[in-house]
Write a protein that holds these residues in place. Structure first.
Motif, short mmCIF file in Angstrom:
data_model
loop_
_atom_site.label_atom_id
_atom_site.label_comp_id
_atom_site.label_asym_id
_atom_site.label_seq_id
_atom_site.Cartn_x
_atom_site.Cartn_y
_atom_site.Cartn_z
N ALA A 45 -4.82 -4.35 8.91
CA ALA A 45 -3.70 -3.64 8.32
C ALA A 45 -3.66 -3.87 6.81
O ALA A 45 -4.27 -4.80 6.29
CB ALA A 45 -2.39 -4.10 8.96
N GLN A 46 -2.94 -2.99 6.12
CA GLN A 46 -2.81 -3.16 4.67
C GLN A 46 -2.02 -4.42 4.36
O GLN A 46 -1.25 -4.92 5.18
CB GLN A 46 -2.11 -1.95 4.07
N GLY A 47 -2.23 -4.95 3.18
CA GLY A 47 -1.53 -6.16 2.78
C GLY A 47 -1.50 -6.30 1.27
O GLY A 47 -2.16 -5.56 0.55
N GLU A 48 -0.72 -7.24 0.80
CA GLU A 48 -0.62 -7.50 -0.64
C GLU A 48 -0.57 -9.01 -0.84
O GLU A 48 0.17 -9.71 -0.14
CB GLU A 48 0.63 -6.84 -1.22
N ARG A 49 -1.37 -9.50 -1.77
CA ARG A 49 -1.45 -10.93 -2.00
C ARG A 49 -0.12 -11.47 -2.52
O ARG A 49 0.58 -10.81 -3.30
CB ARG A 49 -2.57 -11.22 -3.00
#
Length: 212
Positions: free
Chosen positions: A158-162
């Motif tokens: 799935a998409q993610g953001e640090r």
């Protein structure tokens, strides 16, 4: 298509001539057709027009070796399971769309031998699933490197953001005479412009296909 075992029997007259003409006819047609030549012989060529592939019989005369795609300007063989991005929205001959579809194991036996049920078991016995790459980015499998850990081969992510932080700048004036009031007179935070429900880089949409 013409077929012959390329053996001219020791015979006389009309029978010999017919046998020879049959062998020459097989050579002239290059044994082209959608059905496998029978009988076959070592190093025989077969233009399999059903699969769009030129094949040659191996020296043991027990299997066909794929040489390349019929009509292709680049005659090199692309192995089953190879994924390419096509600059046209129609799948080319010899390929299937990477759309997660369910396909028969017997018809696409070469592809099934390569990828098996990595992308889905189909009905569990006679079919299997193709990769689903529509709208997806491709990421190299970590393969124990430790960058993208705990990922199974062929798995989706799935998409993610640090995790990150935003700075806040502010100025305040000193306390009043009673020492009870603080007035913030200037404050600001970082801002970002959103364009939808995902984070993405610049990209180009092409058709993902898999060789069968």
């Amino acid at each position: 298509m013409s077929q012959h075992d390329m053996v001219i029997d020791n015979q006389a007259g009309a029978a010999f001539r017919a046998d020879l003409n049959s062998a020459l006819g097989a050579i002239a047609t290059n044994q082209a057709g959608s059905g496998e030549p029978n009988p076959s012989y070592p190093f025989q060529f077969w233009a399999d027009i059903g699969a769009g592939v030129l094949k040659m019989r191996n020296s043991a005369n027990n299997a066909w070796i794929k040489l390349g795609l019929l009509g292709a300007t680049n005659f090199g063989l692309i192995q089953p399971g190879a994924i390419v991005f096509h600059a046209k929205n129609v799948v080319p001959a010899g390929f299937l769309k990477c759309n997660g579809g369910v396909v028969p194991r017997n018809i696409y036996a070469d592809l099934f031998a390569e990828i098996g049920t990595t992308f889905g078991v189909g009905d569990g016995s006679t079919t299997f699933n193709l990769p689903e790459l529509r709208g997806e980015f491709i990421r190299g499998w970590d393969d124990s490197r430790g960058i993208d850990v705990s990922r199974g081969f062929g798995s989706a992510q799935a998409q993610g953001e640090r995790t990150h932080y935003h700075a806040i700048q502010y100025n305040i004036y000193g306390l009043g005479g009673g020492g009870s009031n603080i007035t913030i007179v200037n404050s600001s935070t970082d801002s970002a412009t959103t364009t939808g429900g995902e984070t993405r880089p610049r990209n180009v949409a092409l058709l993902a296909c898999i060789k069968y």
